[in-house]
Design a protein around this motif. Structure first.
Motif, mmCIF file in Angstrom:
data_model
loop_
_atom_site.group_PDB
_atom_site.id
_atom_site.type_symbol
_atom_site.label_atom_id
_atom_site.label_comp_id
_atom_site.label_asym_id
_atom_site.label_seq_id
_atom_site.Cartn_x
_atom_site.Cartn_y
_atom_site.Cartn_z
ATOM 1 N N GLN A 1 0.820 -1.225 0.000
ATOM 2 C CA GLN A 1 0.000 0.000 0.000
ATOM 3 C C GLN A 1 0.841 1.257 0.000
ATOM 4 O OE1 GLN A 1 -2.553 -0.206 3.411
ATOM 5 N NE2 GLN A 1 -4.347 -0.669 2.168
ATOM 6 N N LYS A 2 2.072 1.139 0.479
ATOM 7 C CA LYS A 2 2.932 2.329 0.544
ATOM 8 C C LYS A 2 3.697 2.553 -0.756
ATOM 9 C CE LYS A 2 2.889 2.568 5.368
ATOM 10 N NZ LYS A 2 3.556 2.694 6.636
ATOM 11 N N LYS B 1 -3.504 7.483 -0.274
ATOM 12 C CA LYS B 1 -3.350 6.829 -1.566
ATOM 13 C C LYS B 1 -2.945 7.859 -2.624
ATOM 14 C CE LYS B 1 -5.547 3.728 -4.839
ATOM 15 N NZ LYS B 1 -5.157 4.611 -5.969
#
Lengths: 195, 234
Positions: free
Chosen positions: A76-77, B41
């Protein structure tokens, strides 16, 4: 370890394994990670900080932070190298703010300020983790921006310049620079996502 | 600023990654990142998009000394009490802060004195932490009889996302001594170790560093020192 025969995807997996090893407290993984990525990261830090001693300090700080935070790394990073680059960049930016560095930018005002960009663009680097295709797509999209937009993004990203510093380097009003940055980002995103 | 607008959020995330958000705007953004997964995100997307640009930088091997120093710091990390002092010398920052902070003690001291509900006698020591631009951020008062320290935030001093501000005493000799975490707003009080109070007489000043959330894991400053102030004996 040699990575030259591997694709960027393989190399990304290697980095993920090493980060996982760091998270387990394996110093050997940490050492390999350092050997593989520090030249690329050091180049970024020297470019942004302009001073080797600061770049060395920032590199140490960044790797210490990598060691401590390896367990928090997940896909996710972002890609592992991107994660490492970001840690270094934010560390460098903190350092710049703290030291109130005076900007001196040897090539910044040049009309061909992007010359270095094309200079290396086709050079294949043995320990490169970023795919040629990605770099080419970015270059194509940067080429679509106007010069003010492109130079503004470049001065911010590579030289850690503030809006005000960009304005003084490019001899443009602050408002113009702010809009170059925003239009530049919009244009880049639009172009990269259309590709 | 309207963070609800997706286009604007997108741009702010891009400006954050470029390093163009500064000061309060940057702190607000970092605070938002804690709670807003979509914004995170957005940041990661920009980091990824722009990272390809670095391909054009020629790799440059750092000197071996960097790795050696890193190993020393790693060892210190594993044995917190033997950590060598990584305390950076910041004399320039220091000398500028001294005169400014001394002046501010007088101004802010009067101002804050009124806002305390029950003034517990006069503090033995005070210090004002100020930003580089001279804006007062905290008034720190130490009461030696009640062995108490008061930290009155004079602004909204939110630390960067996932970090804490930690207060240190810089003793006359030796390594910094941890004095606890700073509050981001309002008034916070804590009790102080008598030994720390005794050492304040000869201390060089107080400092605040940015540490991992919850404070330094090693007992010594690990992050950048962001503020320093002299201690004024009243």
């Amino acid at each position: 370890m040699t990575l030259s025969a591997q694709t960027p995807l393989d190399k990304t997996r290697v980095l993920m394994d090493l980060l996982h090893g760091c998270a387990q407290g394996q110093q050997s993984s940490f050492q390999k990670l350092y050997q593989l990525t520090s030249p690329q990261l050091f180049a970024i830090l020297v470019r942004i900080l302009k001073r080797r001693d600061w770049a060395e300090e920032a590199l140490q700080d960044a790797f210490l932070s990598v060691w401590r935070n390896a367990a928090s790394y997940t896909a996710q990073k972002g890609a592992p190298l991107t994660w490492l680059v970001s840690i270094c960049r934010y560390r460098a930016l903190d350092l710049l703010r703290r030291e109130h560095r005076e900007v001196y930018l040897e090539s910044s005002g040049d009309e061909d300020g992007d010359a270095w960009l094309t200079e290396f663009a086709d050079q294949s680097q043995a320990d490169d983790f970023i795919s040629h295709a990605e770099a080419r797509a970015l270059k194509r999209c940067l080429d679509e921006l106007n010069e003010g937009q492109r130079n503004s993004l470049r001065l911010a990203y590579f030289d850690g310049c503030s809006h005000e510093e960009i304005a003084s380097v490019l001899r443009a009003p602050l408002g113009t620079v702010k809009s170059w940055v925003r239009r530049g980002l919009q244009g880049l995103k639009h172009c990269l996502e259309a590709a | 600023m309207n963070y609800g607008n997706p286009k604007l959020r997108e741009l702010l995330a891009g400006e954050y990654v470029l390093g163009l958000l500064r000061g309060a705007a940057r702190r607000r953004f970092q605070r938002l990142l804690i709670e807003d997964a979509r914004l995170c995100k957005g940041v990661v997307d920009w980091e990824g998009k722009l990272a390809a640009w670095n391909r054009n930088l020629k790799p440059l091997a750092p000197p071996d000394s960097v790795w050696r120093k890193l190993q020393v710091r790693l060892k210190a990390d594993a044995q917190p009490r033997e950590k060598p002092s990584g305390w950076p010398a910041r004399r320039a920052l220091w000398s500028g802060a001294v005169t400014l902070a001394t002046a501010l003690v007088l101004v802010v001291g009067v101002f804050i004195g009124r806002s305390l509900v029950t003034p517990p006698g006069a503090p033995a020591y005070v210090a004002v932490m100020s930003s580089a631009q001279g804006r007062p951020l905290w008034l720190i008062s130490v009461y030696s009889k009640s062995r108490r320290i008061d930290m009155q935030a004079l602004a909204n001093n939110t630390p960067p996302a996932g970090k804490s501000y930690e207060l240190w005493m810089l003793p006359g000799h030796g390594k910094p001594v941890a004095m606890g975490l700073m509050n981001s707003e309002g008034l916070a009080s804590a009790s102080l170790n008598p030994r720390i109070i005794a050492a304040l007489v000869s201390a060089k000043g107080l400092a605040i560093s940015i540490e991992p959330y919850g404070g330094s894991p090693t007992g010594q400053p690990t992050g950048p020192v962001v503020y320093v102030a002299p201690i004024v004996s009243t």
